[in-house]
Design a protein around this motif. Sequence first.
Motif, PDB file in Angstrom:
ATOM      1  N   THR A 193       0.858  -1.191   0.000  1.00 18.87           N
ATOM      2  CA  THR A 193       0.000   0.000   0.000  1.00 18.87           C
ATOM      3  C   THR A 193       0.891   1.236   0.000  1.00 18.87           C
ATOM      4  OG1 THR A 193      -1.652   1.287   1.214  1.00 18.87           O
ATOM      5  CG2 THR A 193      -0.197  -0.131   2.525  1.00 18.87           C
ATOM      6  N   TYR A 194       0.479   2.240  -0.769  1.00 18.65           N
ATOM      7  CA  TYR A 194       1.201   3.510  -0.818  1.00 18.65           C
ATOM      8  C   TYR A 194       0.677   4.502   0.226  1.00 18.65           C
ATOM      9  CZ  TYR A 194       3.478   1.983  -5.108  1.00 18.65           C
ATOM     10  OH  TYR A 194       4.245   1.293  -6.021  1.00 18.65           O
ATOM     11  N   HIS A 195      -0.395   4.162   0.918  1.00 20.37           N
ATOM     12  CA  HIS A 195      -1.002   5.047   1.904  1.00 20.37           C
ATOM     13  C   HIS A 195      -0.227   4.915   3.217  1.00 20.37           C
ATOM     14  CE1 HIS A 195      -4.267   6.275   4.797  1.00 20.37           C
ATOM     15  NE2 HIS A 195      -4.262   7.291   3.949  1.00 20.37           N
ATOM     16  N   HIS A 196       0.366   6.019   3.675  1.00 18.97           N
ATOM     17  CA  HIS A 196       1.303   5.965   4.797  1.00 18.97           C
ATOM     18  C   HIS A 196       0.693   5.399   6.077  1.00 18.97           C
ATOM     19  CE1 HIS A 196       3.224   8.801   2.037  1.00 18.97           C
ATOM     20  NE2 HIS A 196       4.366   8.509   2.627  1.00 18.97           N
ATOM     21  N   GLU A 197      -0.463   5.902   6.469  1.00 17.06           N
ATOM     22  CA  GLU A 197      -1.069   5.440   7.715  1.00 17.06           C
ATOM     23  C   GLU A 197      -1.405   3.954   7.642  1.00 17.06           C
ATOM     24  OE1 GLU A 197      -5.032   6.271  10.486  1.00 17.06           O
ATOM     25  OE2 GLU A 197      -4.502   7.691   8.890  1.00 17.06           O
ATOM     26  N   THR A 198      -1.970   3.526   6.517  1.00 22.48           N
ATOM     27  CA  THR A 198      -2.292   2.111   6.351  1.00 22.48           C
ATOM     28  C   THR A 198      -1.026   1.266   6.331  1.00 22.48           C
ATOM     29  OG1 THR A 198      -4.275   2.690   5.096  1.00 22.48           O
ATOM     30  CG2 THR A 198      -3.465   0.435   4.876  1.00 22.48           C
ATOM     31  N   TYR A 199       0.006   1.772   5.657  1.00 25.04           N
ATOM     32  CA  TYR A 199       1.272   1.041   5.602  1.00 25.04           C
ATOM     33  C   TYR A 199       1.797   0.785   7.013  1.00 25.04           C
ATOM     34  CZ  TYR A 199       5.920  -0.379   4.075  1.00 25.04           C
ATOM     35  OH  TYR A 199       7.067  -1.105   3.861  1.00 25.04           O
ATOM     36  N   GLN A 200       1.789   1.806   7.852  1.00 23.81           N
ATOM     37  CA  GLN A 200       2.298   1.651   9.208  1.00 23.81           C
ATOM     38  C   GLN A 200       1.408   0.739  10.049  1.00 23.81           C
ATOM     39  OE1 GLN A 200       5.241   2.523  10.037  1.00 23.81           O
ATOM     40  NE2 GLN A 200       5.629   3.660   8.142  1.00 23.81           N
ATOM     41  N   ARG A 201       0.123   0.741   9.767  1.00 25.40           N
ATOM     42  CA  ARG A 201      -0.787  -0.101  10.556  1.00 25.40           C
ATOM     43  C   ARG A 201      -0.562  -1.575  10.264  1.00 25.40           C
ATOM     44  NH1 ARG A 201      -5.330  -2.795   9.979  1.00 25.40           N
ATOM     45  NH2 ARG A 201      -5.723  -2.121   7.843  1.00 25.40           N
ATOM     46  N   VAL A 202      -0.372  -1.941   8.996  1.00 20.18           N
ATOM     47  CA  VAL A 202      -0.253  -3.368   8.648  1.00 20.18           C
ATOM     48  C   VAL A 202       1.186  -3.862   8.667  1.00 20.18           C
ATOM     49  CG1 VAL A 202      -2.387  -3.310   7.300  1.00 20.18           C
ATOM     50  CG2 VAL A 202      -0.199  -2.896   6.144  1.00 20.18           C
ATOM     51  N   HIS A 203       2.160  -2.931   8.787  1.00 20.42           N
ATOM     52  CA  HIS A 203       3.572  -3.302   8.876  1.00 20.42           C
ATOM     53  C   HIS A 203       4.146  -2.699  10.155  1.00 20.42           C
ATOM     54  CE1 HIS A 203       2.904  -3.026   4.344  1.00 20.42           C
ATOM     55  NE2 HIS A 203       3.043  -4.321   4.596  1.00 20.42           N
TER      56      HIS A 203
END
Length: 474
Positions: free
Chosen positions: A200-210
């Motif tokens: 995902t390129y979406h920063h908040e989502t990226y940090q949530r799932v990684h």
Amino acid sequence: MKRELKLSQHALDFIDEHKLQTLLQRPHPEPEQVREVIAKSLSKKALQIDETAVLLRTTDPDMVEEIFEAARKLKRDVYGNRIVLFAPLYIGNYCVNDCAYCSFRRSNKNAVRRTLTPQEIVQQVEALEDKGHKRLILVFGEHPHYDASFIAETVRSVYQIKKGNGEIRRVNINAAPLDHEGFRIVKQAGIGTYQIFMETYHHETYQRVHPPDTFKGDYLWRLDALNRAFEAGCDDVGIGALFGLYDWRFEVLGLVAHSLFLQEHYGVGPHTISFPRLQPALGAETQYPYLVNDYDFKRLVAILRLSVPYTGMILTAREGAELRREILAFGVSQIDAGSRIEIGGYTEIGDAQVQVLEKEQFKLGDLRSLDEVMRQLLEDDYLPSFCTACYRLGRTGEHFMEYAIPGFIQNFCTPNGLLTLAEYLEDYASEQTRAAGKALIERELKKISDQRIVKAVQQRLKKIREEGQRDLYF
């Protein structure tokens, strides 16, 4: 997890979320505006981010159908009716990451952890060769076991494995980001495409799932990975997003932004774009509000085709057989077939229509054998191809972009595809598939206007069928 990081000379977080979201929030475009964007794409020019956003904001069914038809036309113009086939080979699933959507996440205590031994790799590759495969993508978890030297040695081993008329002519990689020296090491081993997905390129989502205490939690290190690959000499790279983690329209803009960034700074965009959808996985989170329905999935495939005209597009066996059959027309140029994603699956499970979830990364949707997929393609008038000529003759990177023009299909792609199809028909095909394949070869030869090419193909076909020669290409 701390490590010494050396980024590329162009290291930059180029994903401007405010800009992308603003583009998606603009009013629905007028039909004339949509048609202007389509016309640019059909002239074989890559779209800019704002132009892609015009297509993404288009919801009128009639205009969406015009997008679909344009994608079909562009696919025919750039790639013809050719579909390249490959198979994934999972080498090891140890992983230090804890990605929320993945069965291989380190916190999943039910996953069966395993790394193939050298002898098991031989067995897996021979099983794939026995089916007719010529192109593989090797898949590795992110773990110290799977460093650049291990990946390179595995690649060299795979190329050396030959059984009967079988051989692997193209080895691509899906693995963790490397530093410059790591990419140089794997490049020297003769890899094809090095594939790294942002997911995902979406920063908040990226940090949530990684999670931030994992290697994959470093957004910029991953975003910058293919920059380092280019600087280390790897000129064939693949990008992708895992659709369903965030708004699919945003992810499409992220992929286009990534393509344009690579083109601007390194002279060539990604060789392939992949667009897998989230699928169930043992031990993975199950609540995702952004899952993509089939209609929107068709839209995103068509829009990606129009946005990046010369990039190969990969549709995987995550999707079911019927949906794959429908979406092929929207711009897909590569698919996997006969895939097993369990470690050791090609010998231990084979073509059985079962899945062992504790041994695989996610649930597959298409478990058909390679021969079944080949026959379906042939019956639908597609040319299944195992061609690897461009890579082996240096037609890669910028050179490939130069060749990807009208005429290239007739002069190189179709002839080479026909020759690899003929090899498959002689060595591996069922009787029904062989009959369908021979009929398609005759139809395709009649479409080639240059009789010199027709004669040259016929001469090579005779060598394959009557003299037993293999690996002939233009």
